[in-house]
Design an enzyme around this catalytic site. Structure first.
Site, PDB file in Angstrom:
ATOM      1  CB  CYS A  12      -1.004  -0.036   1.146  1.00 18.06           C
ATOM      2  SG  CYS A  12      -2.391   1.060   0.844  1.00 18.06           S
ATOM      3  CG  HIS A  69      -2.954  -3.004   4.020  1.00 18.32           C
ATOM      4  ND1 HIS A  69      -1.906  -2.287   4.538  1.00 18.32           N
ATOM      5  CD2 HIS A  69      -3.760  -2.100   3.433  1.00 18.32           C
ATOM      6  CE1 HIS A  69      -2.068  -1.011   4.277  1.00 18.32           C
ATOM      7  NE2 HIS A  69      -3.193  -0.868   3.605  1.00 18.32           N
ATOM      8  CD  GLU A  74       0.088  -5.057   5.841  1.00 13.48           C
ATOM      9  OE1 GLU A  74       0.140  -5.761   4.807  1.00 13.48           O
ATOM     10  OE2 GLU A  74      -0.091  -3.825   5.809  1.00 13.48           O
TER      11      GLU A  74
HETATM   12  N1  GLN Z   1      -3.327   6.459   1.085  1.00 13.70           N
HETATM   13  C1  GLN Z   1      -2.125   6.141   1.776  1.00 13.70           C
HETATM   14  C2  GLN Z   1      -0.930   6.904   1.209  1.00 13.70           C
HETATM   15  O1  GLN Z   1      -1.014   7.648   0.318  1.00 13.70           O
HETATM   16  C3  GLN Z   1      -1.819   4.661   1.714  1.00 13.70           C
HETATM   17  C4  GLN Z   1      -2.846   3.910   2.521  1.00 13.70           C
HETATM   18  C5  GLN Z   1      -2.358   2.668   3.170  1.00 13.70           C
HETATM   19  O2  GLN Z   1      -1.164   2.342   3.250  1.00 13.70           O
HETATM   20  N2  GLN Z   1      -3.308   1.977   3.695  1.00 13.70           N
HETATM   21  O3  GLN Z   1       0.141   6.722   1.688  1.00 13.70           O
END
Ligand code: GLN
Length: 198
Positions: A78, A172, A174
């Protein structure tokens, strides 16, 4: 193999637990001496602008960039995917990313429709079983370079990609208790890459 989790912000503990389940005892990386100890690195989910900024403050930004260009295996989930991308759309002004992975991502792309969602998706690691994927204000991949392998997609947007020793997911793993993605990183990405340089 010594694996680090960049521990400046985000869901560090969850990645450590997932790696433990893959028989890896990772170290938390907050300073240059800790980065120097690791063979491979995980960039957690969290907030990519904050992680980028803190990496500069902690003196890690240039060092991580250098290690990536030297071939260190890295997995980003992410926010970690955003930090690994060569190009970020809807980035915050002045946002610092490490780059290295030849993809263009759009930040908060799914989040514009719904803040978060879960989905069972196919993951191209040779297993027929689906992977439970949790998306939280997730990026999607808009463009991939010629050497980038797409391992999973949602609504025709790549959400798991790999190029050589760099691997990223917009979801994610994790958070689910299914450690297949972390195992893939350790066994299919990091271990072969590290064997090669030995
Ligand atoms: N929107 C977040 C960002 O720009 C990422 C979101 C996440 O890691 N759950 O970093």
């Amino acid at each position: 193999m010594k694996v680090g989790v960049l521990a400046l912000q985000g869901d560090v503990r969850e990645h450590i637990k997932a790696l433990n389940a893959c028989n890896i005892n990772p170290i938390e990386v907050r300073r240059p001496s800790e980065l120097a100890e690791v063979d491979a690195l995980v960039l957690p989910g969290g907030e990519s602008t904050t992680i980028g900024q803190l990496s500069e403050i902690f003196g890690l930004y240039d060092l991580i960039k250098a290690r990536i260009s030297q071939g260190m295996p890295v997995y980003g989930s992410c926010a970690g995917m955003i930090l690994l991308a060569n190009e970020v759309l809807d980035a915050k002004v002045g946002q610092k990313i490490f780059g290295g992975l030849d993809i263009t991502v759009r930040r908060n792309a799914f989040g514009r429709q719904v803040d978060s969602f879960e989905s069972d998706i196919d993951f191209a690691d040779g297993s027929a079983a689906k992977v439970r994927a949790v998306f939280i204000r997730a990026p999607w991949v808009e463009k991939t370079g010629p050497d980038v392998q797409i391992l999973a997609s949602v609504e025709s947007h790549p959400v798991a990609v790999r190029s050589k020793s760099l691997f990223a997911t917009s979801f994610h793993p994790e958070l689910t208790g299914d450690h297949r993605i972390h195992r893939y990183f350790i066994e299919e990405v990091a271990r072969p890459a590290l064997e090669k340089v030995k």
